[in-house]
Enzyme design. Structure first.
Site, PDB file in Angstrom:
ATOM      1  N   SER A  62       0.835  -1.204   0.000  1.00 25.84           N
ATOM      2  CA  SER A  62       0.000   0.000   0.000  1.00 25.84           C
ATOM      3  C   SER A  62       0.867   1.249   0.000  1.00 25.84           C
ATOM      4  O   SER A  62       1.976   1.256   0.561  1.00 25.84           O
ATOM      5  CB  SER A  62      -0.850  -0.021   1.282  1.00 25.84           C
ATOM      6  OG  SER A  62      -1.442   1.223   1.485  1.00 25.84           O
TER       7      SER A  62
ATOM      8  N   TYR B 280      -1.311  -0.982  10.835  1.00 25.30           N
ATOM      9  CA  TYR B 280      -1.616  -1.583   9.526  1.00 25.30           C
ATOM     10  C   TYR B 280      -0.478  -1.295   8.537  1.00 25.30           C
ATOM     11  O   TYR B 280       0.035  -2.201   7.869  1.00 25.30           O
ATOM     12  CB  TYR B 280      -2.938  -1.029   8.982  1.00 25.30           C
ATOM     13  CG  TYR B 280      -3.143  -1.299   7.508  1.00 25.30           C
ATOM     14  CD1 TYR B 280      -3.397  -2.592   7.048  1.00 25.30           C
ATOM     15  CD2 TYR B 280      -3.052  -0.271   6.554  1.00 25.30           C
ATOM     16  CE1 TYR B 280      -3.567  -2.848   5.682  1.00 25.30           C
ATOM     17  CE2 TYR B 280      -3.219  -0.521   5.198  1.00 25.30           C
ATOM     18  CZ  TYR B 280      -3.474  -1.802   4.773  1.00 25.30           C
ATOM     19  OH  TYR B 280      -3.628  -2.053   3.429  1.00 25.30           O
TER      20      TYR B 280
ATOM     21  N   LYS C  91       2.449  -3.824   6.469  1.00 22.51           N
ATOM     22  CA  LYS C  91       2.781  -3.838   5.034  1.00 22.51           C
ATOM     23  C   LYS C  91       4.287  -3.630   4.854  1.00 22.51           C
ATOM     24  O   LYS C  91       4.934  -4.300   4.052  1.00 22.51           O
ATOM     25  CB  LYS C  91       1.992  -2.758   4.283  1.00 22.51           C
ATOM     26  CG  LYS C  91       0.494  -3.024   4.218  1.00 22.51           C
ATOM     27  CD  LYS C  91       0.186  -4.270   3.399  1.00 22.51           C
ATOM     28  CE  LYS C  91      -1.261  -4.668   3.429  1.00 22.51           C
ATOM     29  NZ  LYS C  91      -1.542  -5.966   2.826  1.00 22.51           N
TER      30      LYS C  91
END
Ligand code: NAD
Ligand code: UD1
Length: 336
Positions: A124, A148, A152
């Protein structure tokens, strides 16, 4: 090609699954349905008019993963499975580290054990954090600002080490910017299980009457109209990028991080206008305070994707809003 899709029942996975089937690949979907439903798979099967293998299970389950690799013997994996809500990741970081990081380690271990050498990973733009310069190119420093985003970032680093330790291995880390839109048929699309956090699903639910008004988070940013600016990418273009990435990985022997966006930004108010044009319905607004953790602008430099994947986005924000509205109006309650 034989391709294993983890998280293939989800939003981006289901659109990619359809394209893989249409291009005559053999596909197995592994999903635990924590954020999706069997209905998306049923609809993809109808649209493609082709069947595919499917397993209901968790990527953290090593027995299931080994059985799956033994039975299916994939040439490549596209790894979508994971949790993706930024706010929830602040409250439940260990769930995010388990599903996203431990699950990915399990998958990579399994791939090595079974000689499966190619992976395309759903990363992302959130790995970049606050911009030193724009557009973000792939050399921009990585400073994710929430659990989050850190999952990643960590998985990207783990995949780099995995690739470096195995001369046969090949990986593409696709850094998605802001995926929106739905398949032209209106049969598959994004179906948030609770109130949407992201802009376009929220606007879409206002237009259909499930929500009253859109809160615009911040109107004093340094952008054209003061509202946040993002690089929205049509899910159909994103799905095509995965096919190009799998093809590229089959000829490459390294790990490449690649941005997937359009290279163009749209503000919140520009997206609202585009959605009003697409739906013919007014979107009531409430100008609200900035949302914690938001950046003013996020735009991709897409020259690496153009060069290495021979790929570029073809859809504009009007296409994105039209297809979202088509999906929303044909399925007011999503897959339910
Ligand atoms: P999604 O939630 O619709 O799809 C993820 C799928 O993975 C779901 O079907 C879910 O049931 C499944 N899943 C979750 N944990 C699992 C586990 N442990 N084992 C097996 N299945 C599991 O999300 P999406 O929007 O399609 O995103 C796909 C990937 O792309 C995610 O990794 C996400 O972090 C990443 N991503 C998404 C966006 C976005 O805006 N949608 C942006 C950047 C990156
Ligand atoms: C969010 C995530 C990011 C993730 C991305 C996936 C946060 C802080 N970041 O990014 O990690 O990779 O989704 O697409 O959650 N907006 C409103 N009102 C709303 C919702 C959003 O004004 O109800 C604004 C936001 O302030 C932002 C823009 O719309 O300016 C886009 O927001 P969103 O769709 O949530 O995406 P990101 O913030 O880019």
């Amino acid at each position: 090609m034989r391709v294993l899709l983890t998280g293939g029942a989800g939003y981006i996975g289901s659109h990619t699954l359809l394209k893989l089937l249409q291009e005559q690949n053999e596909v197995l979907v592994l999903d635990n349905f924590s954020n999706s439903s069997m209905e998306s798979l049923r609809r993809v099967k109808q649209l493609a008019n082709r069947d595919f293998d499917f397993r209901n299970g968790d990527i953290c389950n090593s027995t299931l993963m080994n059985d799956t690799f033994n039975a299916f013997k994939p040439d490549a994996v596209i790894h979508f499975a994971g949790l993706k809500a930024v706010g929830e990741s602040n409250d439940k970081p260990l769930d995010y580290y388990t599903h996203n990081v431990t699950g990915s380690v399990e998958l990579l271990r399994c791939m090595r054990r079974h000689g499966c050498k190619q992976i395309v990973f759903s990363s992302s733009a959130t790995v970049y954090g606050e911009a030193d310069y724009l557009p973000y190119d792939e050399q921009h420093p990585l400073r994710p600002t929430n659990p989050y985003g850190r999952t990643k970032y960590f998985v990207e680093e783990i995949i780099k080490d995995w690739t470096a330790s195995w001369s046969e291995a090949s990986a593409v880390l696709l850094r998605y910017f802001n995926p929106v839109g739905a398949h032209d048929s209106g049969r598959i699309g994004e179906d948030p299980l609770s109130t949407p956090n992201n802009l376009v699903p929220f606007i879409s639910q206002v237009a259909i009457g499930r929500l009253d008004k859109l809160n615009v988070f911040g109107s004093d940013y340094d952008t054209r109209d003061g509202t946040g600016e993002r690089d929205y990418i049509h899910v159909d273009d994103l799905a095509r990028a995965h096919l190009s990435a799998v093809h590229f990985a089959s000829k490459n022997k390294a790990c490449e991080a690649i941005n997937v966006g359009t290279g163009r930004g749209a503000t919140v108010l520009e997206m609202v206008k585009a959605f009003e044009r697409a739906s013919g319905r007014p979107i009531p607004l409430n100008m609200a305070a900035r949302r914690n953790g938001d950046v003013a602008k996020s735009i991709a430099d897409v020259s690496k994707a153009n060069r290495l994947l021979d790929w570029e986005a073809i859809h504009n924000i009007d296409d994105m809003c039209r297809s979202t509205w088509n999906w929303q109006s044909l399925n007011p309650l999503g897959y339910k």
